[in-house]
Design an enzyme around this catalytic site. Structure first.
Site, PDB file in Angstrom:
ATOM      1  N   ARG A 187       0.847  -1.218   0.000  1.00  0.00           N
ATOM      2  CA  ARG A 187       0.000   0.000   0.000  1.00  0.00           C
ATOM      3  C   ARG A 187       0.869   1.250   0.000  1.00  0.00           C
ATOM      4  NH1 ARG A 187      -2.515  -3.949  -0.541  1.00  0.00           N
ATOM      5  NH2 ARG A 187      -4.372  -4.627   0.596  1.00  0.00           N
TER       6      ARG A 187
ATOM      7  N   SER B   6      -9.926   1.602   3.703  1.00  0.00           N
ATOM      8  CA  SER B   6      -9.156   1.254   4.900  1.00  0.00           C
ATOM      9  C   SER B   6      -8.434   2.487   5.411  1.00  0.00           C
ATOM     10  CB  SER B   6      -8.098   0.200   4.561  1.00  0.00           C
ATOM     11  OG  SER B   6      -8.706  -0.939   4.047  1.00  0.00           O
TER      12      SER B   6
ATOM     13  N   GLU C 190      -3.367   5.015   6.456  1.00  0.00           N
ATOM     14  CA  GLU C 190      -3.179   4.712   5.034  1.00  0.00           C
ATOM     15  C   GLU C 190      -3.391   5.931   4.117  1.00  0.00           C
ATOM     16  OE1 GLU C 190      -4.323   0.646   3.372  1.00  0.00           O
ATOM     17  OE2 GLU C 190      -5.631   1.945   2.231  1.00  0.00           O
TER      18      GLU C 190
HETATM   19  P1  NAP Z   1     -10.433  -9.749   5.584  1.00  0.00           P
HETATM   20  O1  NAP Z   1     -10.760 -10.746   4.555  1.00  0.00           O
HETATM   21  O2  NAP Z   1     -11.343  -9.538   6.753  1.00  0.00           O
HETATM   22  O3  NAP Z   1      -8.975 -10.012   6.137  1.00  0.00           O
HETATM   23  C1  NAP Z   1      -8.379  -9.133   7.099  1.00  0.00           C
HETATM   24  C2  NAP Z   1      -6.945  -8.874   6.683  1.00  0.00           C
HETATM   25  O4  NAP Z   1      -6.231 -10.081   6.677  1.00  0.00           O
HETATM   26  C3  NAP Z   1      -6.889  -8.281   5.301  1.00  0.00           C
HETATM   27  O5  NAP Z   1      -6.583  -6.946   5.431  1.00  0.00           O
HETATM   28  C4  NAP Z   1      -5.867  -9.108   4.548  1.00  0.00           C
HETATM   29  O6  NAP Z   1      -4.689  -8.402   4.213  1.00  0.00           O
HETATM   30  C5  NAP Z   1      -5.464 -10.211   5.508  1.00  0.00           C
HETATM   31  N1  NAP Z   1      -5.762 -11.495   4.844  1.00  0.00           N
HETATM   32  C6  NAP Z   1      -6.957 -12.149   4.805  1.00  0.00           C
HETATM   33  N2  NAP Z   1      -6.816 -13.310   4.143  1.00  0.00           N
HETATM   34  C7  NAP Z   1      -5.526 -13.394   3.738  1.00  0.00           C
HETATM   35  C8  NAP Z   1      -4.783 -14.355   3.005  1.00  0.00           C
HETATM   36  N3  NAP Z   1      -5.355 -15.479   2.554  1.00  0.00           N
HETATM   37  N4  NAP Z   1      -3.477 -14.099   2.778  1.00  0.00           N
HETATM   38  C9  NAP Z   1      -2.898 -12.965   3.223  1.00  0.00           C
HETATM   39  N5  NAP Z   1      -3.545 -12.006   3.912  1.00  0.00           N
HETATM   40  C10 NAP Z   1      -4.857 -12.224   4.187  1.00  0.00           C
HETATM   41  O7  NAP Z   1     -10.185  -8.367   4.846  1.00  0.00           O
HETATM   42  P2  NAP Z   1     -11.155  -7.148   4.568  1.00  0.00           P
HETATM   43  O8  NAP Z   1     -10.837  -6.099   5.535  1.00  0.00           O
HETATM   44  O9  NAP Z   1     -12.568  -7.622   4.390  1.00  0.00           O
HETATM   45  O10 NAP Z   1     -10.608  -6.717   3.153  1.00  0.00           O
HETATM   46  C11 NAP Z   1     -10.629  -7.591   2.048  1.00  0.00           C
HETATM   47  C12 NAP Z   1      -9.599  -7.147   1.037  1.00  0.00           C
HETATM   48  O11 NAP Z   1      -9.917  -5.882   0.488  1.00  0.00           O
HETATM   49  C13 NAP Z   1      -8.212  -7.018   1.635  1.00  0.00           C
HETATM   50  O12 NAP Z   1      -7.286  -7.459   0.703  1.00  0.00           O
HETATM   51  C14 NAP Z   1      -8.089  -5.532   1.880  1.00  0.00           C
HETATM   52  O13 NAP Z   1      -6.770  -5.078   1.838  1.00  0.00           O
HETATM   53  C15 NAP Z   1      -8.882  -4.967   0.732  1.00  0.00           C
HETATM   54  N6  NAP Z   1      -9.405  -3.654   1.056  1.00  0.00           N
HETATM   55  C16 NAP Z   1      -8.625  -2.566   0.833  1.00  0.00           C
HETATM   56  C17 NAP Z   1      -9.109  -1.321   1.153  1.00  0.00           C
HETATM   57  C18 NAP Z   1      -8.274  -0.098   0.966  1.00  0.00           C
HETATM   58  O14 NAP Z   1      -8.786   0.996   1.094  1.00  0.00           O
HETATM   59  N7  NAP Z   1      -7.003  -0.229   0.741  1.00  0.00           N
HETATM   60  C19 NAP Z   1     -10.382  -1.155   1.670  1.00  0.00           C
HETATM   61  C20 NAP Z   1     -11.120  -2.282   1.904  1.00  0.00           C
HETATM   62  C21 NAP Z   1     -10.628  -3.532   1.585  1.00  0.00           C
HETATM   63  P3  NAP Z   1      -4.519  -7.464   2.930  1.00  0.00           P
HETATM   64  O15 NAP Z   1      -5.191  -6.176   3.286  1.00  0.00           O
HETATM   65  O16 NAP Z   1      -3.046  -7.341   2.820  1.00  0.00           O
HETATM   66  O17 NAP Z   1      -5.138  -8.124   1.759  1.00  0.00           O
END
Ligand code: NAP
Length: 339
Positions: A165, A239, A335
């Site tokens: 990020r 996020s 972020e």
């Molecule tokens: P989640 O599925 O509840 O998981 C929580 C965190 O654990 C995530 O942030 C993800 O990291 C990590 N994770 C889950 N499964 C994983 C795997 N198999 N391998 C490695 N890391 C894992 O996540 P969530 O909050 O609902 O978000 C889902 C995805 O959307 C994530 O990838 C998140 O980054 C992305 N997202 C990004 C934003 C943004 O504004 N940047 C906003 C919302 C969601 P990572 O974040 O590194 O993937």
């Protein structure tokens, strides 16, 4: 050359929906418009703020300078090699619409990043990522105006120094580069990225064992719609905190104290923690504080409940950071870019 608009409302230009103004604004619709920024005497002495969709920014108040609003459009195929197709997309194009259009054209590769708010030009700045895919994995190069060197440059992935990020653009600050277009490299041998639990579960619920690109796209869109607030309805910047990366030793020690802690091992030997989980465990999910709140379904997202200002969001963020540091010994990093 586009005109300078005085006293310009940025309400529609930041997804938090902060009602702030810029002393001036200028819409840039072409590379020529961007180059003109360099030679305009009115702009020379003024602070400048480049805004795409404003989806990853916290505006603390009015901006005493010129907001440069990126409206450079267009999408064109610029080449192919044995392994990939290359497509150049104008920085002002909407990210999700571009992902969907490429899929419609039969050129998948970005579908895990569907429904991320913002513009194409904003994507490299924080190397957007979701559901196991980072933009950097599909990136070829970017065309950008370097406002310090006064020229248009083409930067490859190494020059952009993408991190988690993160990128060189973020570290250079919001006034240094204007991203004009991004060229993506879409692999000809498409492979589903379906390892994240939410995606795997959505596919299995629909009895899909060999997903097509459209299946991944549909799954990601459905998950995001169910879990994340739509900025058009409820102001937010996605996020608000990065997932912290800690050492394997620190993880092992923390895991002893917090047996339910989930960590994801990284290629460098460290471990990634889920910031949302840490925040939730500190009791913040759904917490309301005046005009701001922690989203009730996703603790990683701070929302504007109506009429909030950037400083209120930052004050809540600070309290969250403090409580996570106190309980887990981990300092969360914000972020979005703070202006
Ligand atoms: P989640 O599925 O509840 O998981 C929580 C965190 O654990 C995530 O942030 C993800 O990291 C990590 N994770 C889950 N499964 C994983 C795997 N198999 N391998 C490695 N890391 C894992 O996540 P969530 O909050 O609902 O978000 C889902 C995805 O959307 C994530 O990838 C998140 O980054 C992305 N997202 C990004 C934003 C943004 O504004 N940047 C906003 C919302 C969601 P990572 O974040 O590194 O993937």
């Amino acid at each position: 050359m586009s005109t300078l608009i005085p006293n310009y409302s940025l309400l529609r230009h930041n997804t938090f929906g902060f009602d702030v103004r810029a002393r001036f604004a200028r819409v840039l619709e072409s590379e020529a418009d961007a180059l003109a920024v360099l030679t305009d005497p009115q702009l020379a002495s003024m602070p400048r703020l480049v805004l795409g969709g404003g989806s990853n920014v916290v505006l603390r108040g009015d901006f005493d300078g010129c907001a440069l609003l990126i409206g450079i459009k267009g999408r064109r195929w610029v080449g192919e090699d044995a392994n990939a197709w290359y497509v150049e997309i104008g920085a002002g194009e909407n990210w999700h619409d571009s992902v969907a259009a490429l899929l419609d054209e039969g050129r998948p590769g970005l579908e895990n990043l569907a429904l991320i708010p913002g513009t194409v030009g904003a994507a490299p700045i924080q190397n957007i990522g979701a559901y196991g895919l980072e933009m950097a994995e599909r990136f070829a190069y970017v065309r950008a105006l370097d406002l310090v060197r006064g020229e248009i440059v083409e930067l490859d992935a190494a020059a952009c120094a993408f991190g988690y990020r993160d990128s060189m653009f973020k570290r250079a600050g919001p006034g240094r580069f204007i991203i004009l277009s991004v060229t993506f490299r879409l692999p000809k041998a498409w492979r589903a990225v379906a390892g994240y639990a939410d995606v795997a579960q959505a596919l299995s619920r629909n009895n899909i064992s060999v997903p097509a690109p459209r299946d991944i796209f549909d799954a990601v869109v459905a998950i995001r719609r169910a879990k994340l607030p739509d900025p058009a309805v409820c102001g937010n910047a996605g996020s608000f905190f990065k997932n912290p990366l800690i050492t394997a030793e620190a993880y092992a020690a923390l895991k002893q104290r917090e047996p339910e802690l989930v960590g994801y091992p990284q290629s460098d030997g460290g471990v990634k923690l889920a910031a949302g989980w840490l925040i939730d465990r500190c009791g913040w999910k759904g917490h309301i504080e005046g005009a701001v709140a922690v989203h009730e379904r996703q603790a990683l997202v701070l929302v504007n409940r109506g009429g909030a200002v950037g400083t209120e969001v930052l004050a809540l963020a600070e309290k969250i950071r403090h409580s996570v540091a106190t309980r887990f010994g981990v300092r969360l990093e914000i972020e979005p870019v703070i202006v």
